[in-house]
Design a protein around this motif. Structure first.
Motif, PDB file in Angstrom:
ATOM      1  N   ASP A   9       9.234 -13.154  -3.398  1.00  0.00           N
ATOM      2  CA  ASP A   9       8.074 -12.683  -4.145  1.00  0.00           C
ATOM      3  C   ASP A   9       8.030 -11.171  -4.064  1.00  0.00           C
ATOM      4  O   ASP A   9       8.674 -10.560  -3.204  1.00  0.00           O
ATOM      5  CB  ASP A   9       6.765 -13.305  -3.631  1.00  0.00           C
ATOM      6  N   ALA A  10       7.284 -10.570  -4.969  1.00  0.00           N
ATOM      7  CA  ALA A  10       7.267  -9.110  -5.092  1.00  0.00           C
ATOM      8  C   ALA A  10       5.868  -8.628  -5.431  1.00  0.00           C
ATOM      9  O   ALA A  10       5.150  -9.271  -6.190  1.00  0.00           O
ATOM     10  CB  ALA A  10       8.252  -8.656  -6.166  1.00  0.00           C
ATOM     11  N   ASP A  11       5.509  -7.495  -4.840  1.00  0.00           N
ATOM     12  CA  ASP A  11       4.235  -6.838  -5.126  1.00  0.00           C
ATOM     13  C   ASP A  11       4.496  -5.383  -5.480  1.00  0.00           C
ATOM     14  O   ASP A  11       5.493  -4.794  -5.048  1.00  0.00           O
ATOM     15  CB  ASP A  11       3.297  -6.895  -3.912  1.00  0.00           C
ATOM     16  N   SER A  12       3.602  -4.826  -6.261  1.00  0.00           N
ATOM     17  CA  SER A  12       3.715  -3.426  -6.632  1.00  0.00           C
ATOM     18  C   SER A  12       2.333  -2.809  -6.696  1.00  0.00           C
ATOM     19  O   SER A  12       1.392  -3.429  -7.196  1.00  0.00           O
ATOM     20  CB  SER A  12       4.411  -3.287  -7.993  1.00  0.00           C
ATOM     21  N   ILE A  13       2.212  -1.603  -6.164  1.00  0.00           N
ATOM     22  CA  ILE A  13       0.970  -0.852  -6.302  1.00  0.00           C
ATOM     23  C   ILE A  13       1.290   0.519  -6.892  1.00  0.00           C
ATOM     24  O   ILE A  13       2.388   1.047  -6.714  1.00  0.00           O
ATOM     25  CB  ILE A  13       0.209  -0.699  -4.966  1.00  0.00           C
ATOM     26  N   ILE A  14       0.343   1.049  -7.612  1.00  0.00           N
ATOM     27  CA  ILE A  14       0.410   2.413  -8.122  1.00  0.00           C
ATOM     28  C   ILE A  14      -0.575   3.245  -7.306  1.00  0.00           C
ATOM     29  O   ILE A  14      -1.734   2.850  -7.123  1.00  0.00           O
ATOM     30  CB  ILE A  14       0.038   2.478  -9.606  1.00  0.00           C
ATOM     31  N   ASN A  23      -3.860   1.236  -8.746  1.00  0.00           N
ATOM     32  CA  ASN A  23      -3.672  -0.112  -9.287  1.00  0.00           C
ATOM     33  C   ASN A  23      -3.124  -0.996  -8.172  1.00  0.00           C
ATOM     34  O   ASN A  23      -2.312  -0.561  -7.368  1.00  0.00           O
ATOM     35  CB  ASN A  23      -2.685  -0.116 -10.459  1.00  0.00           C
ATOM     36  N   GLY A  24      -3.552  -2.253  -8.158  1.00  0.00           N
ATOM     37  CA  GLY A  24      -3.230  -3.130  -7.041  1.00  0.00           C
ATOM     38  C   GLY A  24      -4.429  -3.192  -6.116  1.00  0.00           C
ATOM     39  O   GLY A  24      -5.568  -2.944  -6.541  1.00  0.00           O
ATOM     40  N   PRO A  25      -4.245  -3.526  -4.842  1.00  0.00           N
ATOM     41  CA  PRO A  25      -5.383  -3.556  -3.914  1.00  0.00           C
ATOM     42  C   PRO A  25      -6.046  -2.175  -3.831  1.00  0.00           C
ATOM     43  O   PRO A  25      -5.380  -1.171  -3.552  1.00  0.00           O
ATOM     44  CB  PRO A  25      -4.748  -3.955  -2.580  1.00  0.00           C
ATOM     45  N   LEU A  26      -7.327  -2.117  -4.075  1.00  0.00           N
ATOM     46  CA  LEU A  26      -8.052  -0.851  -4.026  1.00  0.00           C
ATOM     47  C   LEU A  26      -8.650  -0.642  -2.632  1.00  0.00           C
ATOM     48  O   LEU A  26      -8.646  -1.531  -1.803  1.00  0.00           O
ATOM     49  CB  LEU A  26      -9.141  -0.838  -5.096  1.00  0.00           C
ATOM     50  N   GLY A  27      -9.143   0.564  -2.400  1.00  0.00           N
ATOM     51  CA  GLY A  27      -9.698   0.868  -1.093  1.00  0.00           C
ATOM     52  C   GLY A  27      -8.619   0.960  -0.033  1.00  0.00           C
ATOM     53  O   GLY A  27      -8.795   0.484   1.101  1.00  0.00           O
ATOM     54  N   ARG A  28      -7.483   1.579  -0.372  1.00  0.00           N
ATOM     55  CA  ARG A  28      -6.359   1.703   0.560  1.00  0.00           C
ATOM     56  C   ARG A  28      -5.805   3.113   0.529  1.00  0.00           C
ATOM     57  O   ARG A  28      -5.710   3.740  -0.528  1.00  0.00           O
ATOM     58  CB  ARG A  28      -5.222   0.743   0.200  1.00  0.00           C
ATOM     59  N   LEU A  29      -5.394   3.595   1.687  1.00  0.00           N
ATOM     60  CA  LEU A  29      -4.532   4.758   1.809  1.00  0.00           C
ATOM     61  C   LEU A  29      -3.190   4.275   2.355  1.00  0.00           C
ATOM     62  O   LEU A  29      -3.143   3.458   3.279  1.00  0.00           O
ATOM     63  CB  LEU A  29      -5.109   5.799   2.767  1.00  0.00           C
ATOM     64  N   VAL A  30      -2.110   4.763   1.778  1.00  0.00           N
ATOM     65  CA  VAL A  30      -0.763   4.444   2.247  1.00  0.00           C
ATOM     66  C   VAL A  30      -0.180   5.716   2.845  1.00  0.00           C
ATOM     67  O   VAL A  30      -0.058   6.736   2.165  1.00  0.00           O
ATOM     68  CB  VAL A  30       0.114   3.937   1.090  1.00  0.00           C
ATOM     69  N   VAL A  31       0.176   5.650   4.128  1.00  0.00           N
ATOM     70  CA  VAL A  31       0.664   6.824   4.849  1.00  0.00           C
ATOM     71  C   VAL A  31       2.092   6.561   5.305  1.00  0.00           C
ATOM     72  O   VAL A  31       2.359   5.591   6.022  1.00  0.00           O
ATOM     73  CB  VAL A  31      -0.225   7.147   6.063  1.00  0.00           C
ATOM     74  N   LEU A  32       3.018   7.431   4.896  1.00  0.00           N
ATOM     75  CA  LEU A  32       4.424   7.322   5.278  1.00  0.00           C
ATOM     76  C   LEU A  32       4.768   8.449   6.242  1.00  0.00           C
ATOM     77  O   LEU A  32       4.549   9.626   5.940  1.00  0.00           O
ATOM     78  CB  LEU A  32       5.313   7.408   4.038  1.00  0.00           C
ATOM     79  N   VAL A  41       2.364  10.319 -10.026  1.00  0.00           N
ATOM     80  CA  VAL A  41       2.101   8.895  -9.841  1.00  0.00           C
ATOM     81  C   VAL A  41       3.253   8.303  -9.031  1.00  0.00           C
ATOM     82  O   VAL A  41       4.430   8.591  -9.323  1.00  0.00           O
ATOM     83  CB  VAL A  41       1.990   8.159 -11.203  1.00  0.00           C
ATOM     84  N   TYR A  42       2.938   7.494  -8.033  1.00  0.00           N
ATOM     85  CA  TYR A  42       3.974   6.848  -7.225  1.00  0.00           C
ATOM     86  C   TYR A  42       3.813   5.334  -7.309  1.00  0.00           C
ATOM     87  O   TYR A  42       2.695   4.818  -7.260  1.00  0.00           O
ATOM     88  CB  TYR A  42       3.884   7.287  -5.767  1.00  0.00           C
ATOM     89  N   GLU A  43       4.959   4.661  -7.420  1.00  0.00           N
ATOM     90  CA  GLU A  43       4.969   3.203  -7.346  1.00  0.00           C
ATOM     91  C   GLU A  43       5.569   2.789  -6.009  1.00  0.00           C
ATOM     92  O   GLU A  43       6.646   3.273  -5.622  1.00  0.00           O
ATOM     93  CB  GLU A  43       5.778   2.586  -8.482  1.00  0.00           C
ATOM     94  N   ILE A  44       4.878   1.886  -5.319  1.00  0.00           N
ATOM     95  CA  ILE A  44       5.349   1.357  -4.037  1.00  0.00           C
ATOM     96  C   ILE A  44       5.566  -0.137  -4.227  1.00  0.00           C
ATOM     97  O   ILE A  44       4.611  -0.888  -4.428  1.00  0.00           O
ATOM     98  CB  ILE A  44       4.333   1.643  -2.916  1.00  0.00           C
ATOM     99  N   ARG A  45       6.827  -0.547  -4.204  1.00  0.00           N
ATOM    100  CA  ARG A  45       7.204  -1.936  -4.461  1.00  0.00           C
ATOM    101  C   ARG A  45       7.612  -2.610  -3.155  1.00  0.00           C
ATOM    102  O   ARG A  45       8.351  -2.034  -2.344  1.00  0.00           O
ATOM    103  CB  ARG A  45       8.352  -2.023  -5.471  1.00  0.00           C
ATOM    104  N   ASP A  46       7.142  -3.830  -2.963  1.00  0.00           N
ATOM    105  CA  ASP A  46       7.351  -4.592  -1.733  1.00  0.00           C
ATOM    106  C   ASP A  46       8.005  -5.914  -2.108  1.00  0.00           C
ATOM    107  O   ASP A  46       7.399  -6.738  -2.804  1.00  0.00           O
ATOM    108  CB  ASP A  46       5.991  -4.810  -1.055  1.00  0.00           C
ATOM    109  N   TYR A  47       9.254  -6.116  -1.666  1.00  0.00           N
ATOM    110  CA  TYR A  47       9.992  -7.339  -1.966  1.00  0.00           C
ATOM    111  C   TYR A  47      10.143  -8.170  -0.698  1.00  0.00           C
ATOM    112  O   TYR A  47      10.733  -7.706   0.284  1.00  0.00           O
ATOM    113  CB  TYR A  47      11.390  -7.032  -2.504  1.00  0.00           C
ATOM    114  N   HIS A  48       9.626  -9.379  -0.728  1.00  0.00           N
ATOM    115  CA  HIS A  48       9.832 -10.353   0.339  1.00  0.00           C
ATOM    116  C   HIS A  48      11.118 -11.099   0.019  1.00  0.00           C
ATOM    117  O   HIS A  48      11.226 -11.735  -1.032  1.00  0.00           O
ATOM    118  CB  HIS A  48       8.625 -11.293   0.396  1.00  0.00           C
TER     119      HIS A  48
END
Length: 217
Positions: free
Chosen positions: A202-207, A58-67, A120-127
């Motif tokens: 502003d804030a964004d969240s992806i699942i 959920n959120g922007p699709l077509g992404r891998l998030v690597v930590l 399931v992981y939620e990644i929240r981004d707060y500006h």
């Protein structure tokens, strides 16, 4: 399930505060996810510690998030230079874009511990507002230990470049569990942290869902 690290609100030792994180966002055409993921392990082998790899749901699709985690700033800087000089970072053949961001953990947050925490992981981004980081850290220091006992945190960290921002990563067994926990925390006044919401512009969240090889799962 893996036992979460303990968070008391007290600062962790200096060597743990020196840990640095890279959050890489790999973009690809929607059908190329498995092929894009194939390039991750060869790229990161021997360079820092792979902690998590998730594909957005959920959120922007077509992404891998690597930590990834690094022992200190120098190790992260050296890895960033390797990426910038490479013609094929993270394998590269199926990537349409690549974003690399550097972060430091809040001073009371222990290093990320890989393990099984949720599907399931939620990644929240707060500006944040300029100068808003100190108040944000203070609020989290007060409120997070109690929340962490109910809803364990993977990491909360602040940006070392670009505008003031924080990234927080939370595992859940399901989206239904996420919703139920958040409603309960708000209803009981255990969240949000005091003074912190006022600093958010502003804030964004992806699942995102862990890949098969993600150490955080």
């Amino acid at each position: 399930m893996t036992e979460p690290v303990r968070i008391s609100g007290a600062d962790v030792p200096p060597e743990q505060q020196a840990v640095r994180y890279e959050l890489a966002i790999l973009s690809f055409q929607l059908l190329d996810g498995p092929k894009a993921a194939e390039g991750v392990l060869p790229w990161v082998a021997g360079h820092g510690e792979l902690l998590g790899c998730w594909q957005t749901e959920n959120g922007p699709l077509g992404r891998l998030v690597v930590l990834r985690g690094f022992e200190n700033q120098q190790a992260l800087d050296e890895e960033r230079l390797r990426a910038r000089r490479s013609r094929r970072p993270f394998g590269g053949d199926y990537l349409t874009d690549l974003s690399l961001r550097s972060f430091a953990p809040f001073p009371f947050i222990p290093p990320v511990r890989p393990g099984k925490y949720g599907s399931v992981y939620e990644i929240r981004d707060y500006h944040l507002r300029p100068g808003g980081l100190t108040a944000t850290i203070d609020g989290w220091r007060e409120a997070l230990p109690a929340r962490h006992l109910i809803d364990p945190l993977t990491v909360v960290m602040y940006a070392l470049d670009g505008p003031d921002r924080i990234i927080q990563i939370w595992p859940f067994a399901s989206l239904d569990e996420r919703l139920a926990i958040r409603r309960d925390l708000y209803a009981k006044g255990k969240w949000p942290p005091p003074g912190a919401p006022e600093e958010i512009l502003d804030a964004d969240s992806i699942i995102a869902l862990p890949t098969e090889f993600s150490p955080l799962a």
